[in-house]
Design a protein around this motif. Structure first.
Motif, PDB file in Angstrom:
ATOM      1  N   ALA A  24       0.843  -1.192   0.000  1.00  0.00           N
ATOM      2  CA  ALA A  24       0.000   0.000   0.000  1.00  0.00           C
ATOM      3  C   ALA A  24       0.881   1.245   0.000  1.00  0.00           C
ATOM      4  O   ALA A  24       1.969   1.245   0.574  1.00  0.00           O
ATOM      5  N   GLN A  25       0.372   2.286  -0.666  1.00  0.00           N
ATOM      6  CA  GLN A  25       1.090   3.568  -0.659  1.00  0.00           C
ATOM      7  C   GLN A  25       0.086   4.700  -0.424  1.00  0.00           C
ATOM      8  O   GLN A  25      -1.066   4.625  -0.866  1.00  0.00           O
ATOM      9  N   HIS A  29       0.320   7.899  -5.772  1.00  0.00           N
ATOM     10  CA  HIS A  29       1.108   7.594  -6.963  1.00  0.00           C
ATOM     11  C   HIS A  29       0.292   6.780  -7.950  1.00  0.00           C
ATOM     12  O   HIS A  29      -0.431   5.856  -7.570  1.00  0.00           O
ATOM     13  N   GLU A  30       0.464   7.096  -9.224  1.00  0.00           N
ATOM     14  CA  GLU A  30      -0.230   6.322 -10.264  1.00  0.00           C
ATOM     15  C   GLU A  30       0.434   4.970 -10.491  1.00  0.00           C
ATOM     16  O   GLU A  30      -0.227   3.969 -10.700  1.00  0.00           O
ATOM     17  N   TYR A  31       1.755   4.977 -10.520  1.00  0.00           N
ATOM     18  CA  TYR A  31       2.471   3.774 -10.919  1.00  0.00           C
ATOM     19  C   TYR A  31       2.868   2.954  -9.696  1.00  0.00           C
ATOM     20  O   TYR A  31       3.342   3.496  -8.707  1.00  0.00           O
ATOM     21  N   MET A  32       2.680   1.638  -9.802  1.00  0.00           N
ATOM     22  CA  MET A  32       3.148   0.725  -8.773  1.00  0.00           C
ATOM     23  C   MET A  32       3.754  -0.502  -9.449  1.00  0.00           C
ATOM     24  O   MET A  32       3.307  -0.910 -10.527  1.00  0.00           O
ATOM     25  N   SER A  33       4.757  -1.072  -8.795  1.00  0.00           N
ATOM     26  CA  SER A  33       5.486  -2.203  -9.375  1.00  0.00           C
ATOM     27  C   SER A  33       5.847  -3.201  -8.289  1.00  0.00           C
ATOM     28  O   SER A  33       5.982  -2.828  -7.124  1.00  0.00           O
ATOM     29  N   GLU A  72      -4.337   3.042  -4.042  1.00  0.00           N
ATOM     30  CA  GLU A  72      -3.443   2.828  -2.915  1.00  0.00           C
ATOM     31  C   GLU A  72      -2.851   1.416  -2.834  1.00  0.00           C
ATOM     32  O   GLU A  72      -1.746   1.233  -2.363  1.00  0.00           O
ATOM     33  N   ASP A  73      -3.583   0.406  -3.263  1.00  0.00           N
ATOM     34  CA  ASP A  73      -3.191  -0.973  -2.977  1.00  0.00           C
ATOM     35  C   ASP A  73      -2.806  -1.751  -4.232  1.00  0.00           C
ATOM     36  O   ASP A  73      -3.451  -1.621  -5.275  1.00  0.00           O
ATOM     37  N   PHE A  74      -1.801  -2.593  -4.087  1.00  0.00           N
ATOM     38  CA  PHE A  74      -1.340  -3.391  -5.221  1.00  0.00           C
ATOM     39  C   PHE A  74      -0.855  -4.736  -4.685  1.00  0.00           C
ATOM     40  O   PHE A  74       0.347  -4.976  -4.531  1.00  0.00           O
ATOM     41  N   PRO A  75      -1.754  -5.669  -4.392  1.00  0.00           N
ATOM     42  CA  PRO A  75      -1.344  -6.958  -3.828  1.00  0.00           C
ATOM     43  C   PRO A  75      -0.754  -7.895  -4.879  1.00  0.00           C
ATOM     44  O   PRO A  75      -1.143  -7.865  -6.053  1.00  0.00           O
ATOM     45  N   LEU A  76       0.179  -8.712  -4.430  1.00  0.00           N
ATOM     46  CA  LEU A  76       0.815  -9.719  -5.296  1.00  0.00           C
ATOM     47  C   LEU A  76       0.423 -11.099  -4.777  1.00  0.00           C
ATOM     48  O   LEU A  76       0.661 -11.413  -3.616  1.00  0.00           O
ATOM     49  N   ARG A  77      -0.148 -11.915  -5.648  1.00  0.00           N
ATOM     50  CA  ARG A  77      -0.604 -13.249  -5.246  1.00  0.00           C
ATOM     51  C   ARG A  77       0.302 -14.332  -5.817  1.00  0.00           C
ATOM     52  O   ARG A  77       0.588 -14.325  -7.025  1.00  0.00           O
ATOM     53  N   PHE A  90       9.948  -6.702  -3.300  1.00  0.00           N
ATOM     54  CA  PHE A  90       9.815  -5.273  -3.058  1.00  0.00           C
ATOM     55  C   PHE A  90       8.700  -4.695  -3.907  1.00  0.00           C
ATOM     56  O   PHE A  90       8.587  -4.982  -5.099  1.00  0.00           O
ATOM     57  N   CYS A  91       7.919  -3.858  -3.261  1.00  0.00           N
ATOM     58  CA  CYS A  91       6.905  -3.083  -3.947  1.00  0.00           C
ATOM     59  C   CYS A  91       7.429  -1.665  -4.088  1.00  0.00           C
ATOM     60  O   CYS A  91       8.143  -1.167  -3.199  1.00  0.00           O
TER      61      CYS A  91
END
Lengths: 114, 114
Positions: A24-25, A29-33, A72-77, A90-91
């Motif tokens: 979460a950020q 920010h638009e971009y997340m990786s 805000e959120d970008f989960p990795l499964r 790392f996010c």
């Protein structure tokens, strides 16, 4: 601002188990990786997102899924964990638009698959 | 695939000395960034240099970029023990790269001895 947060910090999985790494950020920010870092290696891009509802594959996407329902959120499964997925994850997030911007990194999740 | 390659892989110096790390990359870029990673932590952005810039300064850091040789160098002057960390270069790559699709090198491990 908390910046980029990741949970959990450490995780041990058995082969075949699934789990979700949270990211979460709070910087809008638009971009997340998502990156993974293996010993002696740099970071390799797994998946990225340029905005809510938009995701795409990076260099090493196999075995991982992502979604981006909110800014805000970008989960990795991890669908079915394998020992080869033992790594530090790392996010990162950054501003969007045409200008180059720095990426802000979370503290990482250290994952061990046995 | 790794776009940037740092050189040397490891560097050990005494406090007060200057440290120089080099990065070479393969394809044309829009910008190149340097990041620092303390042991067990996330990456922290140090400096960004655009492809039309040749040199940039930030405090004790000096970065140069030579696009004709596809190389960059990071100079840390008057090093301190707190500078001990791994240093990574990251490129966006003109072909499909962007803020969210950085390609990292394997890093230089800098040890500054007190």
């Amino acid at each position: 601002n908390a910046g980029v947060t990741q949970t959990p910090k450490f995780q041990v999985l058995k082969t075949g188990q699934s789990m979700t790494l949270q990211c979460a950020q709070d910087m809008n920010h638009e971009y997340m990786s998502w990156y993974r870092q293996d010993p002696g290696m740099g970071l390799r891009l797994i998946h990225y997102s340029v905005g809510a509802g938009i995701t795409d594959q990076g260099e090493v996407p196999n075995g991982y899924n992502v979604s981006r329902s909110t800014t805000e959120d970008f989960p990795l499964r991890l669908l079915s964990a394998a020992p080869s997925q033992t790594s530090v994850y790392f996010c990162a997030s950054s501003y969007g638009g045409g200008r180059p911007y720095e990426q802000y990194f979370g503290p990482g999740t250290r994952l061990t698959v046995t | 695939s790794q776009q940037g390659e740092e050189d040397p892989q490891a560097l050990s110096i005494q406090e007060g000395e200057n440290a120089t790390m080099n990065c070479s990359y393969k394809t044309s870029i829009n910008n190149l960034q340097w990041y620092r990673q303390n042991s067990g932590r996330g990456l922290v952005h140090l400096i960004l240099i655009r492809s039309n810039e040749r040199e940039k300064h930030s405090g004790r850091l000096r970065v140069t970029l030579d696009t004709s040789k596809k190389s960059s160098s990071l100079l840390i002057t008057a090093s301190r023990a707190a500078d001990t960390a791994s240093y990574f270069c990251a490129t966006d790559g003109r072909s499909g790269g962007s803020n969210y699709k950085l390609t990292f090198g394997k890093g230089t491990l800098l040890t500054v001895n007190p």
